[in-house]
Write a protein that holds these residues in place. Structure first.
Motif, mmCIF file in Angstrom:
data_model
loop_
_atom_site.group_PDB
_atom_site.id
_atom_site.type_symbol
_atom_site.label_atom_id
_atom_site.label_comp_id
_atom_site.label_asym_id
_atom_site.label_seq_id
_atom_site.Cartn_x
_atom_site.Cartn_y
_atom_site.Cartn_z
ATOM 1 N N GLU A 106 59.467 35.416 52.366
ATOM 2 C CA GLU A 106 59.122 35.589 53.763
ATOM 3 C C GLU A 106 60.355 35.239 54.606
ATOM 4 O OE1 GLU A 106 56.665 36.450 51.644
ATOM 5 O OE2 GLU A 106 55.524 36.528 53.495
ATOM 6 N N ASN A 107 60.643 36.038 55.606
ATOM 7 C CA ASN A 107 61.807 35.799 56.459
ATOM 8 C C ASN A 107 61.370 35.649 57.914
ATOM 9 O OD1 ASN A 107 64.017 36.078 54.497
ATOM 10 N ND2 ASN A 107 63.257 38.173 54.296
ATOM 11 N N VAL A 108 61.791 34.550 58.510
ATOM 12 C CA VAL A 108 61.537 34.297 59.923
ATOM 13 C C VAL A 108 62.882 34.135 60.613
ATOM 14 C CG1 VAL A 108 60.545 32.702 61.610
ATOM 15 C CG2 VAL A 108 59.324 33.189 59.494
ATOM 16 N N VAL A 154 60.515 35.671 68.052
ATOM 17 C CA VAL A 154 60.575 35.118 66.700
ATOM 18 C C VAL A 154 59.991 36.188 65.783
ATOM 19 C CG1 VAL A 154 59.770 33.321 65.122
ATOM 20 C CG2 VAL A 154 60.335 32.752 67.491
ATOM 21 N N LYS A 155 60.799 36.714 64.876
ATOM 22 C CA LYS A 155 60.388 37.819 64.026
ATOM 23 C C LYS A 155 59.951 37.315 62.651
ATOM 24 C CE LYS A 155 63.541 41.021 66.343
ATOM 25 N NZ LYS A 155 64.638 42.004 66.176
ATOM 26 N N LEU A 156 58.979 38.008 62.079
ATOM 27 C CA LEU A 156 58.498 37.672 60.738
ATOM 28 C C LEU A 156 58.441 38.923 59.881
ATOM 29 C CD1 LEU A 156 57.052 35.904 58.559
ATOM 30 C CD2 LEU A 156 54.897 36.482 59.711
ATOM 31 N N ASN A 198 57.147 39.685 56.058
ATOM 32 C CA ASN A 198 56.387 38.965 55.046
ATOM 33 C C ASN A 198 55.900 39.868 53.919
ATOM 34 O OD1 ASN A 198 54.757 39.694 57.552
ATOM 35 N ND2 ASN A 198 53.103 39.455 56.058
ATOM 36 N N ASN A 226 57.342 41.176 65.527
ATOM 37 C CA ASN A 226 57.396 39.928 66.275
ATOM 38 C C ASN A 226 56.151 39.080 66.029
ATOM 39 O OD1 ASN A 226 59.756 40.941 67.346
ATOM 40 N ND2 ASN A 226 58.813 41.601 69.266
ATOM 41 N N LEU A 227 56.375 37.794 65.786
ATOM 42 C CA LEU A 227 55.278 36.845 65.592
ATOM 43 C C LEU A 227 54.990 36.081 66.874
ATOM 44 C CD1 LEU A 227 53.345 35.310 63.645
ATOM 45 C CD2 LEU A 227 55.234 33.693 63.273
ATOM 46 N N VAL A 285 60.402 25.620 58.391
ATOM 47 C CA VAL A 285 59.381 26.654 58.585
ATOM 48 C C VAL A 285 58.402 26.616 57.414
ATOM 49 C CG1 VAL A 285 58.953 29.099 58.974
ATOM 50 C CG2 VAL A 285 61.086 28.067 59.779
#
Length: 216
Positions: A22-24, A41-43, A45, A109-110, A131
């Motif tokens: 998972e990348n944030v 803040v992008k996610l 997953n 975007n999260l 995180v």
């Protein structure tokens, strides 16, 4: 020979599973001194059942977090604590009734962060660390820590009407301000450039003023 091929194939698959994570992150961005903008803040997953999360946001000195808003991917609540100067603990939990809800989709975007820069802000580096996501079956998923750079433009560089910070005043700025006035997620966004009458709010008057600027 066949056994070696099978072994290599299995090793490759194991490696692929390990590297899938998972990348944030927050993209590098620029803000004008004294201005307020929204940052995503992008996610990205691979899990389909991520629900609760926490992260530590560190901003460079002179940049302040004003608000954190969920996006269409995440409909839960968000709380923000400030244990230290320019450090924020951001936590989210999505519960409807007695059921945990999952973050939707696999990328996008999260959260939207509203940040403001002091008049003497001169850039710096920020970070997202610690995180930690929780899945609906109570498992932990921990993306890697990331850092991002924040550039700055001097306060005298405000360009009234350029709401989306692309250096132009055109119909895209009109749509940006319309969407912002309707409460939609907008990024990039310059509060200083969009608030054409300097009343502290984005509304139809700002839309009309930018339409005028486009036509003239």
């Amino acid at each position: 020979m066949n056994k070696k091929i099978i072994f290599l194939a299995m090793a490759f698959l194991c490696l692929a599973n390990v590297t899938k994570a998972e990348n944030v992150g927050i993209d590098d961005f620029t803000i004008k001194q004294g201005d307020t903008i929204q940052v995503a803040v992008k996610l990205s997953n691979t899990h389909t059942n991520l629900t609760a999360f926490q992260m530590t946001l560190k901003l460079p000195e002179g940049l302040t977090l004003v608000e954190v808003e969920p996006t269409s991917r995440y409909g839960g609540s968000v709380t923000v604590g400030m244990p230290d100067t320019n450090t924020y603990n951001i936590c989210g939990f999505w519960l409807e009734g007695n059921q945990l809800r999952s973050i939707t989709g696999f990328s996008g975007n999260l959260l939207m962060l509203t940040v403001t820069a002091s008049l003497d802000f001169e850039g710096g580096q920020g970070s997202l660390s610690e995180v930690d996501f929780i899945t609906t079956d109570r498992q932990h998923v921990k993306p890697a820590n990331i850092s991002f750079k924040v550039g700055f433009e001097r306060a005298s560089d405000l360009y009234i009407g350029d709401a989306n910070l692309d250096g132009l005043i055109d119909v895209s700025d009109v749509m940006t301000v319309v969407n912002k006035s309707l409460g939609k997620d907008v990024t990039p966004f310059s509060m200083g450039n969009a608030d054409t009458n300097e009343d502290g709010i984005i509304d139809v008057l700002d839309v009309m003023n930018i339409v005028y600027l486009v036509l003239h």
